[in-house]
Design a protein around this motif. Structure first.
Motif, PDB file in Angstrom:
ATOM      1  N   MET A  75       6.430 -27.281  21.942  1.00 53.51           N
ATOM      2  CA  MET A  75       5.371 -27.522  20.943  1.00 53.51           C
ATOM      3  C   MET A  75       5.234 -29.019  20.668  1.00 53.51           C
ATOM      4  O   MET A  75       4.127 -29.531  20.543  1.00 53.51           O
ATOM      5  CB  MET A  75       5.662 -26.765  19.642  1.00 53.51           C
ATOM      6  CG  MET A  75       5.421 -25.281  19.745  1.00 53.51           C
ATOM      7  SD  MET A  75       3.727 -24.864  20.267  1.00 53.51           S
ATOM      8  CE  MET A  75       2.775 -25.494  18.914  1.00 53.51           C
ATOM      9  N   MET A  76       6.358 -29.712  20.569  1.00 54.24           N
ATOM     10  CA  MET A  76       6.326 -31.153  20.344  1.00 54.24           C
ATOM     11  C   MET A  76       5.667 -31.850  21.528  1.00 54.24           C
ATOM     12  O   MET A  76       4.853 -32.752  21.353  1.00 54.24           O
ATOM     13  CB  MET A  76       7.743 -31.680  20.107  1.00 54.24           C
ATOM     14  CG  MET A  76       7.831 -33.164  19.783  1.00 54.24           C
ATOM     15  SD  MET A  76       7.960 -34.255  21.218  1.00 54.24           S
ATOM     16  CE  MET A  76       9.489 -33.726  21.933  1.00 54.24           C
ATOM     17  N   VAL A  77       5.984 -31.410  22.739  1.00 57.84           N
ATOM     18  CA  VAL A  77       5.387 -31.990  23.944  1.00 57.84           C
ATOM     19  C   VAL A  77       3.873 -31.824  23.896  1.00 57.84           C
ATOM     20  O   VAL A  77       3.125 -32.764  24.164  1.00 57.84           O
ATOM     21  CB  VAL A  77       5.979 -31.369  25.236  1.00 57.84           C
ATOM     22  CG1 VAL A  77       5.166 -31.746  26.460  1.00 57.84           C
ATOM     23  CG2 VAL A  77       7.433 -31.800  25.402  1.00 57.84           C
ATOM     24  N   SER A  78       3.418 -30.664  23.520  1.00 57.98           N
ATOM     25  CA  SER A  78       1.988 -30.401  23.441  1.00 57.98           C
ATOM     26  C   SER A  78       1.302 -31.360  22.462  1.00 57.98           C
ATOM     27  O   SER A  78       0.256 -31.941  22.765  1.00 57.98           O
ATOM     28  CB  SER A  78       1.750 -28.946  23.016  1.00 57.98           C
ATOM     29  OG  SER A  78       0.371 -28.686  22.914  1.00 57.98           O
ATOM     30  N   LYS A  79       1.900 -31.545  21.293  1.00 58.72           N
ATOM     31  CA  LYS A  79       1.326 -32.445  20.275  1.00 58.72           C
ATOM     32  C   LYS A  79       1.306 -33.892  20.761  1.00 58.72           C
ATOM     33  O   LYS A  79       0.319 -34.604  20.590  1.00 58.72           O
ATOM     34  CB  LYS A  79       2.113 -32.343  18.962  1.00 58.72           C
ATOM     35  CG  LYS A  79       1.893 -31.050  18.233  1.00 58.72           C
ATOM     36  CD  LYS A  79       2.745 -30.989  16.979  1.00 58.72           C
ATOM     37  CE  LYS A  79       2.609 -29.628  16.312  1.00 58.72           C
ATOM     38  NZ  LYS A  79       3.459 -29.500  15.146  1.00 58.72           N
ATOM     39  N   VAL A  80       2.407 -34.332  21.365  1.00 55.23           N
ATOM     40  CA  VAL A  80       2.486 -35.725  21.832  1.00 55.23           C
ATOM     41  C   VAL A  80       1.512 -35.947  22.992  1.00 55.23           C
ATOM     42  O   VAL A  80       0.857 -36.997  23.062  1.00 55.23           O
ATOM     43  CB  VAL A  80       3.934 -36.103  22.219  1.00 55.23           C
ATOM     44  CG1 VAL A  80       3.993 -37.488  22.838  1.00 55.23           C
ATOM     45  CG2 VAL A  80       4.847 -36.042  20.994  1.00 55.23           C
ATOM     46  N   LEU A  81       1.390 -34.977  23.873  1.00 56.84           N
ATOM     47  CA  LEU A  81       0.446 -35.114  24.977  1.00 56.84           C
ATOM     48  C   LEU A  81      -0.995 -35.196  24.463  1.00 56.84           C
ATOM     49  O   LEU A  81      -1.810 -35.929  25.011  1.00 56.84           O
ATOM     50  CB  LEU A  81       0.594 -33.969  25.975  1.00 56.84           C
ATOM     51  CG  LEU A  81       1.883 -33.976  26.806  1.00 56.84           C
ATOM     52  CD1 LEU A  81       1.931 -32.757  27.723  1.00 56.84           C
ATOM     53  CD2 LEU A  81       2.040 -35.258  27.606  1.00 56.84           C
ATOM     54  N   ARG A  82      -1.293 -34.477  23.400  1.00 60.55           N
ATOM     55  CA  ARG A  82      -2.620 -34.579  22.786  1.00 60.55           C
ATOM     56  C   ARG A  82      -2.876 -36.011  22.311  1.00 60.55           C
ATOM     57  O   ARG A  82      -3.958 -36.569  22.516  1.00 60.55           O
ATOM     58  CB  ARG A  82      -2.734 -33.592  21.619  1.00 60.55           C
ATOM     59  CG  ARG A  82      -4.004 -32.796  21.666  1.00 60.55           C
ATOM     60  CD  ARG A  82      -4.087 -31.711  20.616  1.00 60.55           C
ATOM     61  NE  ARG A  82      -3.320 -30.539  21.031  1.00 60.55           N
ATOM     62  CZ  ARG A  82      -2.354 -29.964  20.312  1.00 60.55           C
ATOM     63  NH1 ARG A  82      -2.052 -30.411  19.134  1.00 60.55           N
ATOM     64  NH2 ARG A  82      -1.721 -28.929  20.774  1.00 60.55           N
ATOM     65  N   THR A  83      -1.860 -36.613  21.693  1.00 57.43           N
ATOM     66  CA  THR A  83      -1.974 -38.008  21.241  1.00 57.43           C
ATOM     67  C   THR A  83      -2.174 -38.941  22.428  1.00 57.43           C
ATOM     68  O   THR A  83      -3.010 -39.850  22.374  1.00 57.43           O
ATOM     69  CB  THR A  83      -0.714 -38.423  20.445  1.00 57.43           C
ATOM     70  OG1 THR A  83      -0.575 -37.559  19.318  1.00 57.43           O
ATOM     71  CG2 THR A  83      -0.795 -39.864  19.975  1.00 57.43           C
ATOM     72  N   LEU A  84      -1.412 -38.733  23.505  1.00 56.77           N
ATOM     73  CA  LEU A  84      -1.550 -39.576  24.698  1.00 56.77           C
ATOM     74  C   LEU A  84      -2.934 -39.404  25.329  1.00 56.77           C
ATOM     75  O   LEU A  84      -3.494 -40.358  25.872  1.00 56.77           O
ATOM     76  CB  LEU A  84      -0.435 -39.262  25.704  1.00 56.77           C
ATOM     77  CG  LEU A  84       0.965 -39.693  25.275  1.00 56.77           C
ATOM     78  CD1 LEU A  84       2.014 -39.109  26.198  1.00 56.77           C
ATOM     79  CD2 LEU A  84       1.071 -41.209  25.212  1.00 56.77           C
ATOM     80  N   GLN A  85      -3.485 -38.203  25.227  1.00 58.61           N
ATOM     81  CA  GLN A  85      -4.836 -37.970  25.731  1.00 58.61           C
ATOM     82  C   GLN A  85      -5.855 -38.731  24.870  1.00 58.61           C
ATOM     83  O   GLN A  85      -6.770 -39.366  25.396  1.00 58.61           O
ATOM     84  CB  GLN A  85      -5.150 -36.472  25.717  1.00 58.61           C
ATOM     85  CG  GLN A  85      -6.510 -36.122  26.306  1.00 58.61           C
ATOM     86  CD  GLN A  85      -6.754 -34.621  26.315  1.00 58.61           C
ATOM     87  OE1 GLN A  85      -6.077 -33.857  25.638  1.00 58.61           O
ATOM     88  NE2 GLN A  85      -7.727 -34.203  27.093  1.00 58.61           N
TER      89      GLN A  85
END
Length: 152
Positions: A75-85
């Motif tokens: 879940m944390m990976v998903s949130k951080v990847l959204r930020t990187l996007q």
């Protein structure tokens, strides 16, 4: 009446967990100093680096692949990847075979920022761990052993 608190270790310097915590905080501070000018957090860098490593041998890297590679919560990976996007460093697209999965790719600006970050982080690491000198390979081997033994 207060009772005396008992510790297993005689002093903080005998406690591996305490020492690891202290070392981690110092290392993270050094990493933050080199990553702040690049507008990256340590976590964002780790996930970008994991994507960079995985992309060398795989054209359809997923969020799950990145989470596994970095020992991170999905879940944390998903949130951080959204930020990187949002920062324009990665793209997230539907996986061609698994509709539940997303394929993650570095953008050209993501490749540039990752390369800059790798240079700065590796320099900082070499400086931080320099006092270990010839003991560094043994230190790394011990860390890998602990990671392998304690990974879920």
């Amino acid at each position: 009446m207060s009772q005396e608190i008992e510790f297993h270790f005689k002093s903080p310097n005998d406690s591996p967990g305490y020492l690891l915590g202290q070392l981690t905080m110092l290392w993270q501070r050094k990493q933050k100093r080199v990553l702040d000018p690049l507008d990256l957090t340590q976590t964002q860098f780790v996930l970008l680096a994991a994507l960079g490593w995985l992309s060398k041998n795989n054209n359809s890297v997923t969020q799950v692949d990145i989470a596994v590679q970095s020992n991170a919560d999905r879940m944390m990976v998903s949130k951080v990847l959204r930020t990187l996007q949002e920062k324009g460093f990665i793209t997230r697209q539907e996986h061609e075979k698994d509709t539940r999965a997303k394929t993650i790719k570095l953008t050209s600006s993501g490749e540039i920022i990752l390369q800059k970050a790798i240079i700065e982080v590796e320099k900082a690491d070499l400086d931080f761990f320099a006092s270990l000198d010839t003991q560094l390979p043994s230190f790394n081997k011990n860390m890998v052993q602990l990671i392998d033994k304690n990974s879920e």
